[in-house]
Design a protein around this motif. Structure first.
Motif, mmCIF file in Angstrom:
data_model
loop_
_atom_site.group_PDB
_atom_site.id
_atom_site.type_symbol
_atom_site.label_atom_id
_atom_site.label_comp_id
_atom_site.label_asym_id
_atom_site.label_seq_id
_atom_site.Cartn_x
_atom_site.Cartn_y
_atom_site.Cartn_z
ATOM 1 N N ALA A 76 0.854 -1.184 0.000
ATOM 2 C CA ALA A 76 0.000 0.000 0.000
ATOM 3 C C ALA A 76 0.889 1.233 0.000
ATOM 4 C CB ALA A 76 -0.913 -0.009 1.220
ATOM 5 N N ALA A 77 0.421 2.294 -0.645
ATOM 6 C CA ALA A 77 1.222 3.518 -0.751
ATOM 7 C C ALA A 77 1.513 4.099 0.630
ATOM 8 C CB ALA A 77 0.489 4.546 -1.598
ATOM 9 N N THR A 78 2.754 4.525 0.826
ATOM 10 C CA THR A 78 3.132 5.169 2.081
ATOM 11 C C THR A 78 2.464 6.539 2.165
ATOM 12 O OG1 THR A 78 5.249 4.009 2.091
ATOM 13 C CG2 THR A 78 5.068 5.997 3.464
ATOM 14 N N ARG A 79 1.855 6.815 3.300
ATOM 15 C CA ARG A 79 1.155 8.089 3.484
ATOM 16 C C ARG A 79 2.132 9.131 4.036
ATOM 17 N NH1 ARG A 79 -4.323 7.754 4.240
ATOM 18 N NH2 ARG A 79 -4.199 9.978 3.746
ATOM 19 N N GLU A 80 2.581 10.023 3.198
ATOM 20 C CA GLU A 80 3.432 11.120 3.648
ATOM 21 C C GLU A 80 2.634 12.390 3.878
ATOM 22 O OE1 GLU A 80 6.460 11.316 0.666
ATOM 23 O OE2 GLU A 80 7.606 9.669 1.556
ATOM 24 N N PHE A 81 1.608 12.584 3.054
ATOM 25 C CA PHE A 81 0.697 13.717 3.203
ATOM 26 C C PHE A 81 -0.727 13.196 3.168
ATOM 27 C CE2 PHE A 81 4.515 15.768 1.595
ATOM 28 C CZ PHE A 81 4.556 16.962 2.315
ATOM 29 N N ASP A 82 -1.623 14.000 3.677
ATOM 30 C CA ASP A 82 -3.054 13.707 3.604
ATOM 31 C C ASP A 82 -3.735 14.904 2.951
ATOM 32 O OD1 ASP A 82 -5.592 12.745 3.916
ATOM 33 O OD2 ASP A 82 -5.700 13.100 6.076
ATOM 34 N N ILE A 83 -4.326 14.675 1.774
ATOM 35 C CA ILE A 83 -5.104 15.737 1.130
ATOM 36 C C ILE A 83 -6.467 15.804 1.818
ATOM 37 C CG2 ILE A 83 -6.122 16.566 -1.017
ATOM 38 C CD1 ILE A 83 -4.000 15.074 -2.550
ATOM 39 N N LEU A 84 -6.767 16.939 2.399
ATOM 40 C CA LEU A 84 -8.026 17.102 3.119
ATOM 41 C C LEU A 84 -9.152 17.523 2.183
ATOM 42 C CD1 LEU A 84 -6.644 18.998 6.254
ATOM 43 C CD2 LEU A 84 -6.978 16.524 5.954
ATOM 44 N N ASP A 85 -8.804 18.401 1.214
ATOM 45 C CA ASP A 85 -9.827 18.911 0.315
ATOM 46 C C ASP A 85 -9.189 19.242 -1.037
ATOM 47 O OD1 ASP A 85 -12.713 20.034 0.069
ATOM 48 O OD2 ASP A 85 -11.440 21.633 -0.726
ATOM 49 N N THR A 86 -9.947 19.012 -2.107
ATOM 50 C CA THR A 86 -9.510 19.345 -3.460
ATOM 51 C C THR A 86 -10.544 20.276 -4.092
ATOM 52 O OG1 THR A 86 -8.329 17.260 -3.792
ATOM 53 C CG2 THR A 86 -9.046 18.435 -5.762
ATOM 54 N N GLU A 87 -10.091 21.418 -4.594
ATOM 55 C CA GLU A 87 -10.974 22.325 -5.336
ATOM 56 C C GLU A 87 -10.407 22.500 -6.734
ATOM 57 O OE1 GLU A 87 -13.098 26.748 -5.084
ATOM 58 O OE2 GLU A 87 -11.675 26.118 -3.536
ATOM 59 N N LEU A 88 -11.253 22.219 -7.743
ATOM 60 C CA LEU A 88 -10.836 22.304 -9.130
ATOM 61 C C LEU A 88 -11.683 23.322 -9.878
ATOM 62 C CD1 LEU A 88 -10.609 18.474 -9.931
ATOM 63 C CD2 LEU A 88 -8.755 19.976 -9.156
ATOM 64 N N ASP A 89 -11.037 24.119 -10.704
ATOM 65 C CA ASP A 89 -11.724 25.047 -11.604
ATOM 66 C C ASP A 89 -11.305 24.651 -13.015
ATOM 67 O OD1 ASP A 89 -12.891 27.138 -12.963
ATOM 68 O OD2 ASP A 89 -12.243 28.674 -11.542
ATOM 69 N N LEU A 90 -12.246 24.103 -13.808
ATOM 70 C CA LEU A 90 -11.886 23.457 -15.065
ATOM 71 C C LEU A 90 -12.601 24.084 -16.257
ATOM 72 C CD1 LEU A 90 -12.143 19.710 -13.948
ATOM 73 C CD2 LEU A 90 -10.138 21.211 -13.845
ATOM 74 N N LEU A 105 -5.301 22.454 -3.420
ATOM 75 C CA LEU A 105 -5.298 21.278 -2.559
ATOM 76 C C LEU A 105 -4.979 21.706 -1.129
ATOM 77 C CD1 LEU A 105 -3.214 18.823 -4.801
ATOM 78 C CD2 LEU A 105 -5.652 19.363 -4.918
ATOM 79 N N THR A 106 -5.848 21.344 -0.210
ATOM 80 C CA THR A 106 -5.621 21.604 1.211
ATOM 81 C C THR A 106 -5.031 20.345 1.818
ATOM 82 O OG1 THR A 106 -7.511 23.104 1.243
ATOM 83 C CG2 THR A 106 -6.689 22.321 3.370
ATOM 84 N N ILE A 107 -3.848 20.481 2.419
ATOM 85 C CA ILE A 107 -3.030 19.310 2.741
ATOM 86 C C ILE A 107 -2.451 19.447 4.145
ATOM 87 C CG2 ILE A 107 -1.030 17.934 1.979
ATOM 88 C CD1 ILE A 107 -1.357 19.176 -0.785
ATOM 89 N N THR A 108 -2.188 18.311 4.772
ATOM 90 C CA THR A 108 -1.456 18.268 6.037
ATOM 91 C C THR A 108 -0.502 17.083 5.998
ATOM 92 O OG1 THR A 108 -1.686 18.288 8.459
ATOM 93 C CG2 THR A 108 -3.138 16.817 7.241
ATOM 94 N N PRO A 109 0.663 17.174 6.658
ATOM 95 C CA PRO A 109 1.535 15.998 6.740
ATOM 96 C C PRO A 109 0.819 14.849 7.447
ATOM 97 C CG PRO A 109 2.747 17.966 7.337
ATOM 98 C CD PRO A 109 1.297 18.367 7.261
ATOM 99 N N TYR A 110 1.159 13.637 7.088
ATOM 100 C CA TYR A 110 0.434 12.483 7.630
ATOM 101 C C TYR A 110 1.057 11.951 8.913
ATOM 102 C CZ TYR A 110 -2.167 8.119 7.842
ATOM 103 O OH TYR A 110 -2.983 7.103 8.263
ATOM 104 N N ALA A 111 2.382 11.755 8.917
ATOM 105 C CA ALA A 111 2.994 11.094 10.069
ATOM 106 C C ALA A 111 4.169 11.863 10.654
ATOM 107 C CB ALA A 111 3.464 9.686 9.670
#
Length: 876
Positions: A78-92, A107-113
């Motif tokens: 399984a992919a190692t979790r280095e970051f956690d994306i909390l929210d994604t906002e796209l304007d396309l 992208l709203t992000i926080t470190p995972y571990a």
């Protein structure tokens, strides 16, 4: 080369063809070859002098060492979790001419571990612009590196576990670049698809839609494209104001813009995995339904709304049934089902917005015979199993697909009865066994070369049957309580197989490692030799021997059932096989001359029991289980036991299980001499009145083969039926009517139809009667057919122009070559190739075939092409 179907039922044609391709082209196994990346890091085994007395032992030790090293190198964690994306906002926005996506992602992000200073985002085939880092209200430009697959973003300062920051990326994505797939389940990897973007194909609507599984959504927005990531989401879509948009979650805003444009905003407040993000854009009919305040909508291209209402009509009932079964409410704010053109899979379970292939695009009349409940149930069940609770890695894919596969059984059992559900289970079992001829791998497997390898009959078919066996062992109460615990404990989380085992262990109080180890974590299946000793009728002795290769498969612990009949009463007893050779005393007391091992067909086993034809005759007449009667009749057909089979057919025509009636009719169509006067009357009654249209169609096929002239008045009546199945069989039967009696105007009545079931017998008539001047008609139908209908029609199309080259053979070749090279659906490319073989006396064409075949991206169909092209003596 094209086989003309006598009766076109076609429910699962796509999967049958795909399975056939897999089966017939899997000439070589690559199971033992290490992947390329492993080869590059393993040194060659050193040469050992032949006079070394320990050379054999040394060589074996070295080979074992290399195997162990390869296993470590090839482990797909399984992919190692280095970051956690909390929210994604796209304007396309979308460039239809360049088939590009112009986007901005926040992208709203926080470190995972732990604290981090470099962020890596998946972003395939982008042209990135500026990237900005925002923290504590301050936004600064940041440096990055890009290799056309990933963005390596250097954060201006390290971020700690307590930090939440945003990354803003401006980019243009080009999904067309570096796409293609060697998999029959998901046939392309663009992530986002422009369908007829410049409106150049007559009769084809312009659309945009996405298909993100496995890791293809990073072809149109930057993300951490792994199944163990989750985020909430907002997508702003700028489109022409005549278009409808669909995406995950709820439509929270629509804003008119200048120049006839509009911006739609879709908000997903509940977190889900990146591969489940989706959108669809086009001119759609929308059918709106409601279930206790839950919006349920069906989107389909213009003109097909009434058909969609019928195709998807059971969706509200399905949702309620699955909620009651699981005791878990549907977890999302709405459920949309969207039918699109040229979809690269059967369907995809995007959260709140499942997308389906165009075979579900039917008119209201075509939908009378719709049998798509199975795929509708499959994608719906994913909303719990796969979307609410998601596999943490592709190695655990069966935790998504086995449940969705088994939902098809559950729905059939609920809606249509146990007999049809069991027939579905047998199809899945046989699908797995077919694949197992050339491929046997662990169900949960960490050594795949590519995630797409996981989309196979193991993950789907075997996984679904295994869940049925677990349910059969635990009983319904514990099984569904276990599912409830699994879902509620892990809602909005990622899971691995042990999470499922622990849920079942908690509700049952039983250690189930034995079941999960042998079925989920090992390969193969039991192969059993079963015999029953009737020498003591009051106490039968059942002998079961496991004969599978124990160097490749486990010795199984296998619960099973023995059943028998005492008059009209069915009785049974359950046992557990735990040895390689084991005997069981039935202690039945009531004297028996016949008993049944796994009469209900609940086990994934290859059985080698030596049962006589008389055994199957009695099974057909005695069993209360439709699936057992079906097995008995089918077994006698395979054995070509005419003297045993013929007396059963009159009973088969009256069997309460419609599939047995249908099977009986198929037997009689192949053997019309077996039809007695009384049976003919039964067949006529079925053709007139059977409750199942496919059975009526089968009866009409038999009447047409038996004496089409005699039944011509009835066939003339059947062609006016509302069901295209009935009309198709009646028209095909009319092709057997004497030419002097046949009315040409009758076939011409149907020339304007667009349903392939009707067009095929009309084409058959024109070919049989050598009617010329129909070149324009054949060409006109190409624009109204697609998918399986186009596949069927291409053979007739080709044959017509082979016979009548002056009406446009060159144009026909150009069309077929284009379809072979460019059609996104594998089986249509196959049909075009088969049609082109009719022109194989054209040396220039053969060279074109060889060139196209050499560029085919799917290795399985490529092998098929090359197999036939070998006969022309040129290497491809």
């Amino acid at each position: 080369m094209h086989t003309k179907p006598k009766n076109i039922l076609g429910k699962n044609l796509i999967w049958v063809i795909s399975g056939l391709l897999i089966y017939t082209t899997a000439c070589k196994s690559t199971q033992d070859l290490p992947p390329k990346e492993v080869v590059s890091i393993i040194e060659p085994i050193p040469q050992i002098e032949s006079d070394d007395s320990n050379s054999d032992d040394s060589l074996k030790a070295m080979q074992l060492l290399r195997q162990k090293e390869a296993a470590i190198a090839n482990y797909r964690a399984a992919a190692t979790r280095e970051f956690d994306i909390l929210d994604t906002e796209l304007d396309l926005r979308f460039d239809y001419e360049q088939q590009a996506v112009m986007g901005e992602a926040i992208l709203t992000i926080t470190p995972y571990a732990k604290a981090q200073s470099i962020l890596v985002l998946d972003a395939k085939d982008f042209e990135p612009g500026s990237i900005y880092f925002s923290h504590d209200g301050e936004e600064t430009s940041t440096n990055y590196r890009y290799d056309y697959k990933q963005l390596m973003i250097y954060l201006p300062k390290p971020v700690s576990l307590s930090d939440t920051f945003s990354i803003r990326v401006r980019y243009t994505a080009f999904p067309e670049r570096n796409s293609g797939s060697d998999n029959l389940a998901i046939t392309d990897t663009k992530g986002l698809y422009f369908i007829d973007p410049l409106d150049t194909v007559p009769g084809k609507p312009t659309m945009i839609w996405t298909q993100g599984e496995t890791e293809y959504n990073s072809k149109w927005f930057p993300t951490i494209d792994k199944p163990n990531e989750r985020f909430t989401q907002t997508i702003h879509l700028t489109v022409k104001d005549n278009l409808t948009t669909v995406s995950n979650g709820e439509l929270i805003a629509q804003k008119p813009l200048a120049d006839g444009m509009r911006q739609d905003t879709w908000r997903m407040d509940l977190p889900h995995a990146p591969y489940l993000a989706a959108l669809a854009i086009g001119e759609f009919d929308v059918v709106k339904r409601d279930l206790d305040g839950l919006p349920i909508n069906y989107y389909v291209e213009k003109g097909y709304g009434a058909g969609a209402a019928r195709v998807f009509k059971h969706t509200p009932e399905m949702i309620r049934y699955f909620e009651d079964l699981l005791q878990v409410k549907y977890p999302w704010p709405k459920y949309d089902q969207i039918v699109v053109r040229d979809f690269v899979s059967g369907a995809m379970e995007n959260t709140t917005a499942s997308i389906f292939m165009e075979e579900l695009r039917l008119t209201e009349r075509e939908a009378i015979d719709s049998e798509w409940d199975y795929i509708i149930a499959h994608e719906l069940f994913h909303q719990w199993f796969g979307d609410l609770v998601t596999t943490e890695s592709w190695a655990n894919l069966t935790l998504n697909e086995a449940f969705a596969n088994y939902s098809e059984y559950l729905w059939n059992e609920h809606k249509y009865g146990d007999d049809l559900a069991k027939l579905k289970l047998i199809v899945e079992t046989e699908t797995y066994f077919q694949e197992a001829e050339t491929k046997q791998v662990d169900l949960i497997r960490f050594d795949y070369s590519d995630p797409e390898d996981m989309f196979d009959a193991h993950s789907y078919s075997k996984g679904g049957v295994i869940l049925h066996m677990l349910r059969n062992y635990l009983g319904d109460e514990l099984f569904f309580r276990g599912l409830n615990l699994y879902l509620t404990t892990h809602a909005f989380q990622s899971v691995e197989v042990h999470d499922l085992r622990l849920a079942f262990e908690k509700v049952s109080g039983e250690d189930l490692n034995w079941f999960f180890n042998q079925w989920f974590l090992d390969k193969g299946h039991p192969e059993l030799k079963v015999s029953i000793d009737y020498s003591i009728p009051e106490n039968l002795l059942i002998t079961v021997e496991q004969t599978q290769d124990l160097t490749l498969s486990p010795l199984y612990k296998l619960p099973f059932e023995i059943s028998w009949y005492e008059g009209e009463e069915r009785k049974s007893m359950r046992f557990i096989l735990e040895k390689g050779f084991q005997q069981f005393a039935l202690e039945n007391e009531f004297p028996l001359t016949q008993a049944y091992f796994d009469e209900g067909k609940n086990l994934l086993t290859k059985r080698k029991g030596e049962f006589s034809s008389d055994h199957y005759v009695r099974q057909f007449r005695e069993s209360q289980l439709g699936i057992a009667r079906y097995e008995a009749l089918d077994s006698l057909v395979i054995r070509v036991e005419e003297d045993k089979l013929k007396p059963l057919l009159a009973e088969g025509l009256k069997d309460p299980f419609w599939s047995i009636r249908e099977l009986t009719l198929n037997i009689l169509q192949s053997n019309p001499a077996w039809i007695s006067e009384g049976m003919e009357e039964s067949i006529y009654t079925i053709a007139d009145k059977d409750e199942k249209n496919s059975v009526r169609a089968g009866a009409i096929d038999v009447l047409g083969s038996l004496n089409a002239d005699k039944y011509y008045p009835d066939l003339s009546r059947y062609v006016n039926d509302s069901s295209f199945l009935i009309v198709s069989s009646a028209l095909m039967a009319m092709n057997n009517v004497s030419s002097e009696r046949l009315d040409p105007d009758l076939f011409e009545r149907f020339e304007s139809e667009t349903n392939y079931r009707v067009l095929v017998p009309v084409a058959e008539y024109y070919l049989n009667e050598d009617i010329q001047g129909k070149g324009d008609w054949f060409r006109s139908k190409l624009s109204v057919l697609s998918g399986e209908g186009l596949y069927y029609f291409l053979g007739y199309f080709s044959e017509y122009f082979v016979s009548n080259p002056e009406e446009g053979a060159e144009e026909a070749k150009v069309y077929l070559l284009d379809q072979m090279q460019n059609n996104p659906q594998v089986f249509v490319r196959l049909g075009a190739f088969q049609g082109l073989l009719g022109f194989a006396d054209d040396e220039t064409l053969v060279k074109q075939l060889q060139e196209i075949a050499s560029k085919e991206t799917n290795s399985q169909i490529k092998n098929y092409f090359q197999y036939f092209l070998q006969s022309f003596g040129d290497e491809n």
